[in-house]
Design a protein around this motif. Structure first.
Motif, mmCIF file in Angstrom:
data_model
loop_
_atom_site.group_PDB
_atom_site.id
_atom_site.type_symbol
_atom_site.label_atom_id
_atom_site.label_comp_id
_atom_site.label_asym_id
_atom_site.label_seq_id
_atom_site.Cartn_x
_atom_site.Cartn_y
_atom_site.Cartn_z
ATOM 1 N N THR A 96 0.839 -1.193 0.000
ATOM 2 C CA THR A 96 0.000 0.000 0.000
ATOM 3 C C THR A 96 0.877 1.247 0.000
ATOM 4 N N SER A 97 0.245 2.396 -0.165
ATOM 5 C CA SER A 97 0.997 3.652 -0.168
ATOM 6 C C SER A 97 1.600 3.948 1.200
ATOM 7 N N GLY A 98 1.086 3.329 2.249
ATOM 8 C CA GLY A 98 1.643 3.491 3.589
ATOM 9 C C GLY A 98 2.766 2.520 3.896
ATOM 10 N N GLY A 99 3.070 1.621 2.958
ATOM 11 C CA GLY A 99 4.156 0.678 3.140
ATOM 12 C C GLY A 99 3.739 -0.645 3.754
ATOM 13 N N ILE A 100 2.450 -0.908 3.819
ATOM 14 C CA ILE A 100 1.947 -2.149 4.400
ATOM 15 C C ILE A 100 1.951 -3.242 3.343
ATOM 16 N N LEU A 101 2.559 -4.382 3.679
ATOM 17 C CA LEU A 101 2.562 -5.540 2.786
ATOM 18 C C LEU A 101 1.459 -6.481 3.215
ATOM 19 N N GLY A 102 0.779 -7.088 2.243
ATOM 20 C CA GLY A 102 -0.269 -8.025 2.592
ATOM 21 C C GLY A 102 -0.767 -8.785 1.390
ATOM 22 N N LYS A 103 -1.646 -9.744 1.680
ATOM 23 C CA LYS A 103 -2.241 -10.581 0.644
ATOM 24 C C LYS A 103 -3.707 -10.170 0.490
ATOM 25 N N THR B 153 -1.749 -13.445 9.993
ATOM 26 C CA THR B 153 -2.739 -14.507 10.093
ATOM 27 C C THR B 153 -3.885 -14.044 10.983
ATOM 28 N N GLY B 154 -5.080 -13.966 10.413
ATOM 29 C CA GLY B 154 -6.259 -13.543 11.167
ATOM 30 C C GLY B 154 -6.422 -12.038 11.273
ATOM 31 N N THR B 155 -5.523 -11.253 10.732
ATOM 32 C CA THR B 155 -5.618 -9.792 10.799
ATOM 33 C C THR B 155 -5.838 -9.239 9.396
ATOM 34 N N GLU B 156 -7.019 -8.640 9.205
ATOM 35 C CA GLU B 156 -7.359 -8.086 7.902
ATOM 36 C C GLU B 156 -7.642 -6.597 8.041
ATOM 37 N N ILE B 157 -7.238 -5.851 7.040
ATOM 38 C CA ILE B 157 -7.540 -4.416 6.991
ATOM 39 C C ILE B 157 -8.209 -4.113 5.657
ATOM 40 N N VAL B 158 -9.023 -3.072 5.674
ATOM 41 C CA VAL B 158 -9.703 -2.640 4.459
ATOM 42 C C VAL B 158 -9.091 -1.306 4.047
ATOM 43 N N VAL B 159 -8.624 -1.236 2.799
ATOM 44 C CA VAL B 159 -8.034 0.000 2.279
ATOM 45 C C VAL B 159 -8.719 0.351 0.965
#
Length: 111
Positions: free
Chosen positions: A66-73, A88-94
């Protein structure tokens, strides 16, 4: 006696010298816009087209930054939002526009 007479030029002499309203007076302005287009506008339009193609190609299980530098699937993709699993088990909505880069598969496990 010391001042000589001043005479106006005829219209024919002014046009021979490239005077009023000639094409040559607009040439620097046109040249400046051509350079501006090729150095600034065209690369920006190309980058926007690539970014839009990447946004349209986002799918589940893609790895992103993301533009904030967060890596994820990517877990879920909607029209305007993307749900990303950062742990694992932690989801964010962007917002979809916050995705800056699509990573190759397996990049997060390698880190």
């Amino acid at each position: 006696m010391f001042i000589s007479n001043a005479y106006a030029q005829s219209a024919g002499a002014a046009s021979v010298l490239g005077g009023d309203g000639g094409l040559m007076s607009f040439l620097p302005l046109v040249l400046m816009f051509v350079v501006l287009y090729f150095l600034m506008l065209r690369p920006q339009m190309k980058r926007q087209k690539e970014q839009k193609a990447m946004m349209d190609a986002l799918a589940k299980n893609d790895e992103v930054i993301t533009s904030g530098g967060i890596l994820g699937k990517v877990v879920k993709v909607t029209d305007a939002y993307v749900t990303i699993e950062v742990a694992t088990g932690t989801e964010i909505v962007v917002q979809k526009i916050a995705i800056t880069m699509l990573l190759p598969k397996g990049t997060i496990k390698a880190i």
